[in-house]
Structure formats: C-alpha cells, structure tokens
Design an enzyme around this catalytic site. Structure first.
Site, PDB file in Angstrom:
ATOM      1  N   ARG A   1     -42.007 -17.486  -8.718  1.00  7.15           N
ATOM      2  CA  ARG A   1     -42.512 -17.671  -7.462  1.00  7.15           C
ATOM      3  C   ARG A   1     -42.461 -16.579  -6.111  1.00  7.15           C
ATOM      4  O   ARG A   1     -43.207 -15.529  -6.142  1.00  7.15           O
ATOM      5  CB  ARG A   1     -43.470 -18.467  -7.558  1.00  7.15           C
ATOM      6  CG  ARG A   1     -43.863 -18.695  -9.230  1.00  7.15           C
ATOM      7  CD  ARG A   1     -44.522 -19.829  -9.067  1.00  7.15           C
ATOM      8  NE  ARG A   1     -43.450 -21.449  -9.668  1.00  7.15           N
ATOM      9  CZ  ARG A   1     -43.725 -22.529  -9.426  1.00  7.15           C
ATOM     10  NH1 ARG A   1     -45.161 -22.908  -9.611  1.00  7.15           N
ATOM     11  NH2 ARG A   1     -42.938 -23.133 -10.041  1.00  7.15           N
TER      12      ARG A   1
ATOM     13  N   GLY B   1     -38.774 -25.924  -5.292  1.00  7.79           N
ATOM     14  CA  GLY B   1     -37.665 -26.594  -3.885  1.00  7.79           C
ATOM     15  C   GLY B   1     -35.931 -26.917  -3.565  1.00  7.79           C
ATOM     16  O   GLY B   1     -35.725 -26.982  -3.214  1.00  7.79           O
TER      17      GLY B   1
ATOM     18  N   LYS C   1     -35.453 -12.077 -15.942  1.00  7.05           N
ATOM     19  CA  LYS C   1     -35.616 -13.605 -17.328  1.00  7.05           C
ATOM     20  C   LYS C   1     -37.099 -13.383 -18.103  1.00  7.05           C
ATOM     21  O   LYS C   1     -38.334 -12.758 -17.155  1.00  7.05           O
ATOM     22  CB  LYS C   1     -35.325 -14.647 -16.898  1.00  7.05           C
ATOM     23  CG  LYS C   1     -36.336 -16.136 -18.785  1.00  7.05           C
ATOM     24  CD  LYS C   1     -35.222 -17.695 -17.257  1.00  7.05           C
ATOM     25  CE  LYS C   1     -36.674 -17.894 -16.979  1.00  7.05           C
ATOM     26  NZ  LYS C   1     -37.864 -18.750 -17.352  1.00  7.05           N
TER      27      LYS C   1
ATOM     28  N   LYS D   1     -37.082 -20.776 -25.157  1.00  8.02           N
ATOM     29  CA  LYS D   1     -36.944 -21.934 -25.365  1.00  8.02           C
ATOM     30  C   LYS D   1     -36.700 -22.794 -26.743  1.00  8.02           C
ATOM     31  O   LYS D   1     -38.148 -23.803 -26.957  1.00  8.02           O
ATOM     32  CB  LYS D   1     -37.076 -23.414 -23.950  1.00  8.02           C
ATOM     33  CG  LYS D   1     -36.808 -22.371 -23.028  1.00  8.02           C
ATOM     34  CD  LYS D   1     -37.578 -24.176 -22.091  1.00  8.02           C
ATOM     35  CE  LYS D   1     -37.077 -23.956 -20.487  1.00  8.02           C
ATOM     36  NZ  LYS D   1     -38.019 -22.611 -20.181  1.00  8.02           N
TER      37      LYS D   1
ATOM     38  N   ILE E   1     -36.189 -25.758 -36.310  1.00  7.93           N
ATOM     39  CA  ILE E   1     -35.105 -25.995 -37.485  1.00  7.93           C
ATOM     40  C   ILE E   1     -34.052 -24.422 -37.466  1.00  7.93           C
ATOM     41  O   ILE E   1     -35.036 -23.886 -37.063  1.00  7.93           O
ATOM     42  CB  ILE E   1     -35.698 -26.283 -38.827  1.00  7.93           C
ATOM     43  CG1 ILE E   1     -37.006 -25.232 -39.104  1.00  7.93           C
ATOM     44  CG2 ILE E   1     -36.311 -27.741 -38.633  1.00  7.93           C
ATOM     45  CD1 ILE E   1     -37.432 -25.246 -40.557  1.00  7.93           C
TER      46      ILE E   1
HETATM   47  P1  BMP Z   1     -40.156 -20.335 -10.282  1.00  2.99           P
HETATM   48  O1  BMP Z   1     -39.329 -19.708  -9.591  1.00  2.99           O
HETATM   49  O2  BMP Z   1     -41.444 -19.633 -10.664  1.00  2.99           O
HETATM   50  O3  BMP Z   1     -40.208 -22.023 -10.896  1.00  2.99           O
HETATM   51  O4  BMP Z   1     -39.906 -19.824 -12.495  1.00  2.99           O
HETATM   52  C1  BMP Z   1     -38.816 -20.865 -12.912  1.00  2.99           C
HETATM   53  C2  BMP Z   1     -38.650 -20.034 -14.189  1.00  2.99           C
HETATM   54  O5  BMP Z   1     -37.158 -20.990 -14.743  1.00  2.99           O
HETATM   55  C3  BMP Z   1     -39.598 -20.104 -14.776  1.00  2.99           C
HETATM   56  O6  BMP Z   1     -39.622 -18.884 -15.901  1.00  2.99           O
HETATM   57  C4  BMP Z   1     -39.383 -22.046 -16.030  1.00  2.99           C
HETATM   58  O7  BMP Z   1     -39.805 -21.760 -16.907  1.00  2.99           O
HETATM   59  C5  BMP Z   1     -38.159 -21.375 -16.061  1.00  2.99           C
HETATM   60  N1  BMP Z   1     -37.661 -22.356 -16.050  1.00  2.99           N
HETATM   61  C6  BMP Z   1     -37.345 -23.925 -15.244  1.00  2.99           C
HETATM   62  O8  BMP Z   1     -38.322 -23.548 -13.850  1.00  2.99           O
HETATM   63  N2  BMP Z   1     -36.957 -24.701 -15.006  1.00  2.99           N
HETATM   64  C7  BMP Z   1     -36.321 -24.744 -15.945  1.00  2.99           C
HETATM   65  O9  BMP Z   1     -35.483 -26.519 -15.663  1.00  2.99           O
HETATM   66  C8  BMP Z   1     -36.091 -24.385 -17.236  1.00  2.99           C
HETATM   67  C9  BMP Z   1     -36.548 -22.950 -17.203  1.00  2.99           C
HETATM   68  O10 BMP Z   1     -35.942 -22.192 -17.668  1.00  2.99           O
END
Ligand code: BMP
Length: 215
Positions: free
Chosen positions: A193, A175, A36, A66, A70
């Site tokens: 991460r 979490g 992604k 995301k 329009i």
């Molecule tokens: P991380 O595992 O580092 O928290 O990353 C999560 C990823 O998923 C990020 O790219 C974030 O923008 C995306 N994301 C999210 O965390 N929660 C959502 O509800 C929708 C997302 O696209």
C-alpha cells in the site's frame, strides 16, 4: 523497462485491475528487485498477469499463493503458476515437509515462518522455531518473516542457515520501518500500500529504495 538487481525492495502489487497493475509495475520497476503477485491480482486479472508483468518489466515474479494443501494439490497449483512464468512461489510450512517439497521440486520456493499481523502471535509465532528448522532442512530460496517485529527477524536470522534469504512484509501501512528490519537481518522488504496506494507510486518506490540503500 528492466529492474534493479541491487535493489532490496519488492513491490506487493495487491490491486485487482490489469491495466493499473501494469502501469504501477512499469512506473516503479527501476527501483525494484521483484514484484509479488497475490490473490487479489490473480482473481481480478487472471493468471496471465504473471506473464504480462514479467514481459513488461523483466523483473522476477513472486507468486504469493501461500500454498497450504496436500502435496498433490500443491503440485497441481504450483506447476501451472511456474508455467505462467512465476520465478518463486510462497508456501506455508505448517502443512508439513511433504507439501513444501512438492512445490520445491517444481521451482524456487519461499516458506512462511512468521507473519506480520497481530494474529500471527496466536498460532504461527509459537511454531516459528519448528518452521525455521524445516527451512534449514529443506533449504528453500527464502522465508517470510515480519517487518513489524524486527526483534523476531533478528531471532530468525540467528537460527536460519545463512544461505536462506529473509523477505519481510509489513513495512509502511502495517507500521514496520525499512531501515530497522534490514538492520535486523532482512535481505528484502516487501511493500504494498505505501507504494501502490500512494499519490505517486514511482516517487514512493524511489524513496523506499533510497532508504534501503542507506542501510
Ligand atoms: P502492505 O505493504 O500493503 O501491508 O502489503 C503487504 C503484503 O505482504 C500483502 O501482499 C500481504 O498479503 C503480504 N504479507 C503480509 O503482509 N504479511 C505476512 O506475514 C505475509 C505476507 O505475505
């Protein structure tokens, strides 16, 4: 290096630098279903990174833009991103069915029905039922739901057409637990991460992959 069609793990590659992104993608590809790409990487490395990641790994690329505009603007953005090689684009549903359809007419689409952060309770969660209805009507490839709230994933699964996949970010740094959210009905977990910022991204991806295989 090619990816893993059996995998239920999606890497959220939220780094800025092209070289770093390509290195992590190549190191982890074996354990991933898809990569992604979000704004940080597109802003840092340009849209060409989508093509490069695809060529380097052979994996499907999900462009997490995301989109929330329009129909005409969604269309203008999505056409270039699909042309660059993205296999899926993530769009917001709250802007309405015409805006989502504009993306779906160009390629495979994933609709956000609930988000993983605490603030999602303010506006998005109260609209989740309607966003799920929208997904049932339009039948996109999938929806985004929160790995941080497995009970919400189970609820969304119970209302969503069975052909529509559930992709869940929020495992690890936010979490959420891979096993719990997959048991609740998620098809894929999205992890950023905990993989790319770890000391050994390949090993972290391998461990998460093993965890998903045990469910
Ligand atoms: P991380 O595992 O580092 O928290 O990353 C999560 C990823 O998923 C990020 O790219 C974030 O923008 C995306 N994301 C999210 O965390 N929660 C959502 O509800 C929708 C997302 O696209």
């Amino acid at each position: 290096m090619s990816g893993n069609n059996e995998s239920r793990l999606i890497l959220a590659l939220d780094v800025y630098e092209r070289e770093r992104a390509l290195k992590i993608a190549e190191q982890t590809a074996e354990y991933l279903w898809a990569i992604k790409v979000n704004w940080p990487l597109i802003i840092g490395s340009g849209l060409g990174i989508v093509t490069e990641l695809k060529d380097a790994t052979g994996l499907p690329i999900i462009a997490d833009l995301k989109l929330a505009d329009i129909p005409n603007t969604n269309r203008l953005i999505a056409s270039r991103v699909f042309e660059a090689g993205a296999d899926y684009i993530i769009a917001h549903g709250f802007v309405g069915s015409d805006s989502v359809r504009a993306v779906m007419e160009l390629g495979k689409t994933i609709i956000v029905v609930e988000m993983s952060h605490p603030g999602a309770k303010e506006f998005i969660q109260p609209a989740t039922d309607k966003l799920v209805e929208l997904a049932n009507r339009l039948e996109p490839f999938g929806v985004i739901a929160p790995a941080t709230r497995p009970e919400r994933v189970a609820y969304i699964r119970s209302r969503l057409n069975s052909e529509v996949k559930i992709l869940t970010p929020g495992v690890g740094a936010q979490g959420g637990k891979a096993g719990e959210v997959l048991k609740a009905g998620a098809d894929y977990i999205i992890v950023g991460r905990s993989i790319y910022a770890s000391e050994n991204p390949r090993e972290s991806a391998r461990r998460l992959y093993e965890e998903t295989m045990e469910v």
